[in-house]
Motif scaffolding. Structure first.
Motif, PDB file in Angstrom:
ATOM      1  N   TYR A 105       0.737  -1.241  -0.504  1.00  0.00           N
ATOM      2  CA  TYR A 105      -0.123   0.188   0.056  1.00  0.00           C
ATOM      3  C   TYR A 105       1.189   1.337  -0.010  1.00  0.00           C
ATOM      4  O   TYR A 105       0.875   1.557  -0.583  1.00  0.00           O
ATOM      5  CB  TYR A 105      -1.307   0.097   0.884  1.00  0.00           C
ATOM      6  CG  TYR A 105      -1.653  -0.688   1.542  1.00  0.00           C
ATOM      7  CD1 TYR A 105      -2.830  -0.756   0.597  1.00  0.00           C
ATOM      8  CD2 TYR A 105      -1.580  -2.594   2.076  1.00  0.00           C
ATOM      9  CE1 TYR A 105      -4.318  -1.993   0.409  1.00  0.00           C
ATOM     10  CE2 TYR A 105      -2.736  -3.413   1.887  1.00  0.00           C
ATOM     11  CZ  TYR A 105      -3.627  -3.315   1.357  1.00  0.00           C
ATOM     12  OH  TYR A 105      -4.889  -4.185   1.045  1.00  0.00           O
ATOM     13  N   LEU A 350      -5.521   4.047   6.060  1.00  0.00           N
ATOM     14  CA  LEU A 350      -5.591   3.068   5.527  1.00  0.00           C
ATOM     15  C   LEU A 350      -6.954   1.710   6.586  1.00  0.00           C
ATOM     16  O   LEU A 350      -7.010   1.948   7.805  1.00  0.00           O
ATOM     17  CB  LEU A 350      -4.386   1.308   6.817  1.00  0.00           C
ATOM     18  CG  LEU A 350      -3.631   1.358   5.201  1.00  0.00           C
ATOM     19  CD1 LEU A 350      -2.093   0.722   6.349  1.00  0.00           C
ATOM     20  CD2 LEU A 350      -3.234   0.321   4.141  1.00  0.00           C
ATOM     21  N   THR A 385      -8.324  -0.284   1.896  1.00  0.00           N
ATOM     22  CA  THR A 385      -7.719   0.436   1.190  1.00  0.00           C
ATOM     23  C   THR A 385      -7.146   1.215   1.457  1.00  0.00           C
ATOM     24  O   THR A 385      -7.036   1.663   2.748  1.00  0.00           O
ATOM     25  CB  THR A 385      -8.319   0.922   0.321  1.00  0.00           C
ATOM     26  OG1 THR A 385      -7.945   1.916  -1.395  1.00  0.00           O
ATOM     27  CG2 THR A 385      -9.517   1.674   0.324  1.00  0.00           C
ATOM     28  N   TRP A 386      -6.387   2.219   0.734  1.00  0.00           N
ATOM     29  CA  TRP A 386      -4.984   2.966   1.846  1.00  0.00           C
ATOM     30  C   TRP A 386      -5.429   4.309   0.528  1.00  0.00           C
ATOM     31  O   TRP A 386      -5.114   4.659  -0.302  1.00  0.00           O
ATOM     32  CB  TRP A 386      -3.755   2.410   1.683  1.00  0.00           C
ATOM     33  CG  TRP A 386      -2.743   4.197   1.341  1.00  0.00           C
ATOM     34  CD1 TRP A 386      -1.909   4.472  -0.174  1.00  0.00           C
ATOM     35  CD2 TRP A 386      -1.863   4.815   2.846  1.00  0.00           C
ATOM     36  NE1 TRP A 386      -0.892   5.870   0.789  1.00  0.00           N
ATOM     37  CE2 TRP A 386      -1.459   5.618   2.464  1.00  0.00           C
ATOM     38  CE3 TRP A 386      -2.982   4.158   4.432  1.00  0.00           C
ATOM     39  CZ2 TRP A 386      -1.020   6.790   3.784  1.00  0.00           C
ATOM     40  CZ3 TRP A 386      -2.240   5.277   5.395  1.00  0.00           C
ATOM     41  CH2 TRP A 386      -1.350   6.330   4.610  1.00  0.00           C
ATOM     42  N   THR A 389      -6.327   5.428  -3.117  1.00  0.00           N
ATOM     43  CA  THR A 389      -6.955   4.775  -4.191  1.00  0.00           C
ATOM     44  C   THR A 389      -8.141   4.192  -4.802  1.00  0.00           C
ATOM     45  O   THR A 389      -8.254   3.870  -4.046  1.00  0.00           O
ATOM     46  CB  THR A 389      -5.766   3.072  -3.193  1.00  0.00           C
ATOM     47  OG1 THR A 389      -4.446   3.292  -3.278  1.00  0.00           O
ATOM     48  CG2 THR A 389      -6.233   2.066  -4.314  1.00  0.00           C
TER      49      THR A 389
END
Length: 449
Positions: A105, A350, A385-386, A389
């Motif tokens: 990530y 995150l 997800t980070w 993204t």
């Protein structure tokens, strides 16, 4: 069809009456008429058989002809929008942070130095020096593991006098009565937990015989570990000549965090030791956002430092392992707030993002006879997800075999960077076949016999 049979029977009776009368009057005419009658009856019979055969064949065909497959329609659901995570780095200081466990990530360099602020110049590290002191002591007097107490140290009058020396200097100190004793591990705890400078000098002298020998050993240790941007002049950090760079201190944090004795001591909020009494950890962020250590250091106003480790579970499997340092904060409160805000922003960056709900419709099946069923997502889903993204979505469907409730008819997949989430698609409801009347009255909707 009954009416046709009745009419035929009536005609046959009338014909028979005429024939009987003609037979009596003209036998030749009677024979001719009988031949014509037989031919007419044969033609009529053929026509009736054809009519009856055709009707029966249609019924059989209509009731058994294959049905057209239900018409399927589907619509790919939109992917949720990703929002950028505001990573809150310390402002007006020198800082660095390293993160292991999220390379997919944060990028492949995250485990090195992921982010920095300020210049990478040497700065006074203050009591962070005591981590180096402890590691150099353990080089000379190693402990087997975190539970190994090690040899006993008995403190002399000279050791006791260090209490007054560092008291006058305004350093943090802990009681050390003449003749008192404690184990090596306890002495290291007295040095690291409350940051007692008198213990740093006493224990380093015990390990190496003199301060000169200790400083020489410390410099060799720094060189051996590649910490070329770090300078040690004495064991406590009271000297401004004890300096280091943010990148060197990240490396130091990894070394100290990997040492079981130091890691365990640094994570201890408070302790009671013989002779020294009750001692509290100067790192008041222990436990905040997963912080497990390591060492504070300050030389007064404008030089508040923290080298810290943290273990943060953000739901990607193994927790993140974080090493960070902040040098040169103006206040202790400002230092704590900056570190807390940074770690919070990483944790919130995150994050799992909901992408579907249980039973969410993505399509349907419809038939000409009015039956229908839904195509739905089998369960709720989210994807990790980070920051921002992008999240993409793809769907695959298959032709059902039974069109019955719960039948799996494909899957839907969301992707965000290295993360994927796949959920089955199922039929909701069941499609029943049409009744006989609909089949008989809708031949154009039926398949070929």
């Amino acid at each position: 069809m009954t009416d046709e049979f009745s009419d035929l029977a009536e005609l046959m009776r009338e014909e028979q009456e005429l024939t009987d009368g003609l037979a009596d009057a003209d036998p030749e005419a009677h024979l001719r008429r009988r031949r014509r009658r037989r031919i007419g009856l044969l033609v009529t019979a053929i026509i009736l058989v054809s009519i009856l055969g055709t009707a029966g064949g249609y019924v059989a065909w209509a009731l058994n002809a294959p049905l057209a497959a239900p018409r399927a329609t589907s619509q790919l659901p939109g992917a949720p929008a990703s929002t950028a995570a505001p990573i809150i780095l310390p402002d007006g200081t020198a800082s660095a942070i390293s993160i292991s466990g999220a390379d997919a990530y944060l990028g492949p360099d995250a485990a090195g130095i992921w982010a920095t602020t300020g210049a990478n110049d040497p700065r006074p590290m203050a009591s962070i020096s005591k981590l180096i002191t402890a590691l150099v002591i353990l080089d000379a007097k190693p402990l087997a593991d975190a539970n190994d107490a090690g040899p006993t140290i008995t403190f002399s009058k000279a050791d006791h006098d260090l209490y007054d020396k560092y008291y006058v200097m305004g350093a943090t100190i802990a009681a050390m009565p003449t003749g008192s004793s404690m184990t090596e591990r306890e002495a290291l705890a007295a040095m690291l937990i409350p940051s007692a400078s008198n213990y740093a000098e006493a224990v380093s002298t015990w390990a190496y015989g003199s301060q000169g020998a200790f400083v020489s050993a410390a410099r060799r240790w720094l060189a051996a570990n590649g910490l070329t941007g770090t300078t040690i002049a004495e064991p406590t950090g009271m000297s401004e000549r004890n300096t280091s760079t943010p990148t060197d201190l990240i490396a130091l944090g990894r070394i100290a965090g990997a040492n079981p004795t130091i890691a365990a001591i640094a994570a201890t909020p408070s302790i009671s030791l013989p002779g020294a009494g009750a001692l509290s950890n100067t790192n008041d962020l222990l436990g905040v956002e997963g912080i497990t250590g390591l060492k504070t250091g300050n030389l007064g106003y404008g030089t508040y430092n923290l080298l810290y480790t943290a273990t943060m579970d953000v739901g990607i499997g193994q927790p993140l392992q974080i090493v960070g340092v902040v040098l040169g904060e103006n206040t202790r409160e400002g230092l704590d707030n900056d570190v807390r805000a940074l770690l919070t922003s990483i944790r919130e960056g995150l994050r799992p993002v909901p992408v579907a709900t249980h039973g969410q419709q993505v399509g349907e099946y419809r038939t000409p006879w009015g039956a229908s069923a839904k195509i739905v997502i089998a369960q709720e889903a989210s994807i990790l997800t980070w920051s921002d993204t992008p999240i993409t979505v793809a769907m695959e469907t298959t032709t059902p075999k039974t069109y019955s409730d719960g039948e799996v008819v494909g899957s839907i997949t969301w992707t965000a960077g290295p993360s994927t989430t796949t959920i089955p698609l199922v039929v909701e409801g069941s499609i029943e076949p049409p009744d006989d009347w609909w089949r008989l009255t809708h031949p154009d909707e039926l398949g070929e016999p």
